[in-house]
Write an enzyme that holds these catalytic residues in place. Structure first.
Site, short mmCIF file in Angstrom:
data_model
loop_
_atom_site.label_atom_id
_atom_site.label_comp_id
_atom_site.label_asym_id
_atom_site.label_seq_id
_atom_site.Cartn_x
_atom_site.Cartn_y
_atom_site.Cartn_z
N ARG A 104 0.83 -1.21 0.00
CA ARG A 104 0.00 0.00 0.00
C ARG A 104 0.87 1.25 0.00
NH1 ARG A 104 -3.53 -0.44 4.86
NH2 ARG A 104 -2.40 1.22 5.94
N LYS A 105 1.96 1.21 0.78
CA LYS A 105 2.83 2.38 0.86
C LYS A 105 3.57 2.60 -0.45
CE LYS A 105 1.52 3.54 4.82
NZ LYS A 105 2.23 3.31 6.06
N TRP A 138 -9.05 7.95 7.73
CA TRP A 138 -8.19 8.61 6.76
C TRP A 138 -7.57 7.60 5.79
CZ3 TRP A 138 -7.08 9.80 12.02
CH2 TRP A 138 -6.13 8.96 12.63
N ASP A 279 -2.19 4.58 20.72
CA ASP A 279 -0.98 5.24 21.17
C ASP A 279 -1.30 6.44 22.06
OD1 ASP A 279 1.78 5.26 21.25
OD2 ASP A 279 2.01 6.44 19.43
N ARG A 481 4.02 5.77 7.67
CA ARG A 481 5.24 4.98 7.71
C ARG A 481 5.78 4.73 6.31
NH1 ARG A 481 2.72 0.88 12.23
NH2 ARG A 481 0.93 1.06 10.85
#
Length: 508
Positions: A104-105, A138, A279, A481
């Site tokens: 995906r990245k 998102w 987080d 990332r």
């Protein structure tokens, strides 16, 4: 002691940044990606000529060699039209990126390069294969925006449907009612670029551009995150509370966080957002529990319910959505934060510990996930393993001791001659990695007073204090990332947490 003086300096610096309503704004630094994309869009739309000039100035500024191949390809593409070799860019950008989002990245970064003219749209991108289904909001919008952008970039508008267009416009409208879409500048930009491909100069795009323009930094660039106040307040509050800061300040911060808690019991990373994340929730929960369990009893209970609901069947925790793959950093943070309640979450903590023990690599490290520093996830895993209630410790003691031995061996071997640590073994020492390493050693019961490795690390960290009393650091946080983003306040926060922890071993 020198460490005590430095801690006092840091407490004063951080406390001075707390606003009247109790938050630590923590603005993010400008980034090339989020500055190149809007310049392309503003030119296409013929809007905000003055902002275009500022973006051009930021992108053309000499940064002394600090930009990556990806940054250079983006700025060259948008400023000069020069094209790059995508494989050459990704050989650096995605090197050692071992993560479930890899494919995906790669597609995401290729589309960004194509939008600014750094590479051509490629038929292999195949918009019809892009899944924009049930993920964090998102991610849904980014994937749908990529699908639409690729289809129009390939001059294949038939590859997307009218329903795709309508869904994207609806997401954009709903998300930008309050501010930049979920404070996620990157997602907001990609949605605007996609909508402008089939509805140029529309009111929706014009509104989105006005919101983006409000986020331009003094240096002329745009950050990747428009508001990080909730996250920054949680971690700064934890550092200040542990360092014994003025209670009036920390209570103001605690009350701010209690007011920012989401309907699901979690916390989002910024204001005016809907999506909670593990987080931010972990740090906020840890801070409130360390500050006053009575005053914040209801927020603590609701946060515990949120984390229980998002935990995976494997014992780990994802970042955003229940059912997504578990991650070490999120699991360590959640288990550490829940440790204050003891046996109330004993089963959850035991399952998390087993997940962490199974995720450790033979060299004592874990996946890095949202950071470039090996020490970050080791710290969070070690803190979680030392937050187990006594009732669950006997059956896990041997595994924990083995995990501690492995990680301590890593820090012993990875420590540089100057006493610090870098992102990975062999990298130059940096402030943040050194702070994370000291936090991990403290969690493993190796405070500076009794351990030479930790003591050398403290001396290195103290030597990095600057004349104004604060610290600067290489950024280590990544989003999306593996792209680095920088919130300068983090350097002081991690340094204060580390130096406070080194006085004695403590747990959340």
């Amino acid at each position: 002691m020198e460490a005590d003086r430095v801690c006092r300096d840091l407490v004063s610096r951080l406390a001075a940044q707390v606003t009247q309503d109790g938050c630590v704004p923590g603005p993010c630094a400008s980034r090339v990606l989020e500055s190149a994309l809007p310049l392309t869009l503003l030119r296409r739309e013929g809007q905000h000529a003055g902002v275009q000039e500022r973006l051009e100035g930021f992108l053309s500024r000499d940064t002394g060699g600090g930009r990556t191949r990806f940054d250079s390809a983006l700025s060259d593409g948008v400023l000069t039209g020069r094209q790059a070799d995508a494989d050459w860019v990704h050989a650096e950008l995605l090197a050692d990126f071992d993560h479930f989002t890899f494919a995906r990245k790669r597609l995401f970064f290729d589309v960004c390069l194509a939008v600014v003219g750094a590479i051509d749209f490629d038929a292999g991108m195949r918009p019809e294969r892009i899944d924009s289904g049930n993920r964090a909001p998102w991610v849904q919008m980014i994937m749908l925006a990529l699908k639409v952008t690729i289809a129009h970039g390939l001059r294949r508008p038939e590859a997307v449907t009218a329903a795709d267009h309508e869904r994207l416009v609806t997401l954009l409208r709903e998300g930008q009612r309050r501010s930049v879409w979920e404070n996620h500048v990157t997602a907001h930009l990609l949605a605007l670029l996609a909508v402008s491909a089939f509805a140029p100069r529309s009111a929706d795009v014009a509104k989105g551009l006005r919101l983006l323009v409000e986020c331009v930094n003094p240096d002329g660039g745009l950050p990747s995150i428009a508001n990080l106040s909730v996250f920054c307040t949680g971690v700064a509050g934890l550092a200040l509370a542990r360092a014994g800061a003025d209670r009036q300040v920390t209570v103001r911060m605690g009350d701010y966080l209690a007011a920012m808690q989401g309907p699901d019991g979690g916390w989002p990373f910024g204001e005016n957002m809907m999506q909670s994340d593990v987080d931010t929730t972990s740090y906020a929960l840890a801070f409130l529990a360390s500050l006053d369990t009575g005053r914040y009893a209801k927020p603590l209970q609701r946060a515990g319910s949120y984390l229980s609901a998002v935990a995976g069947q494997d014992g780990g925790f994802p970042t955003y959505v229940a059912g997504d793959p578990s991650e070490v950093g999120m699991t360590g943070g959640a288990a550490s934060a829940l440790g204050w309640a003891g046996d109330a979450h004993a089963g959850l903590l035991e399952n998390a510990a087993r997940y962490l023990l199974g995720a450790q690599k033979p060299d004592g490290t874990f996946e890095r996930s949202w950071t470039l520093s090996e020490a970050n996830t080791i710290w969070r895993a070690m803190w979680a393993l030392h937050s187990l209630p006594p009732s669950r410790l006997p059956q896990l003691r041997a595994g924990r001791e083995q995990a501690v031995a492995r990680s301590w061996g890593f820090f012993d071997l990875a420590q540089n001659d100057d006493g610090g640590w870098g992102y990975r073994p062999g990298d130059a020492s940096d402030t943040t990695s050194t702070a994370y390493s000291l936090l991990a050693l403290s969690a493993m019961g190796r405070p500076a007073g009794a351990d030479v490795t930790a003591r050398r690390g403290v001396f290195h960290l103290l030597a990095r204090q600057e004349a104004d009393g604060g610290f600067t650091a290489l950024p280590d946080q990544v989003a999306p990332r593996p792209l680095l983003f920088d919130a300068p306040v983090f350097a002081d926060i991690w340094a204060l947490l580390a130096l406070g922890a080194c006085n004695e071993s403590w747990r959340w």
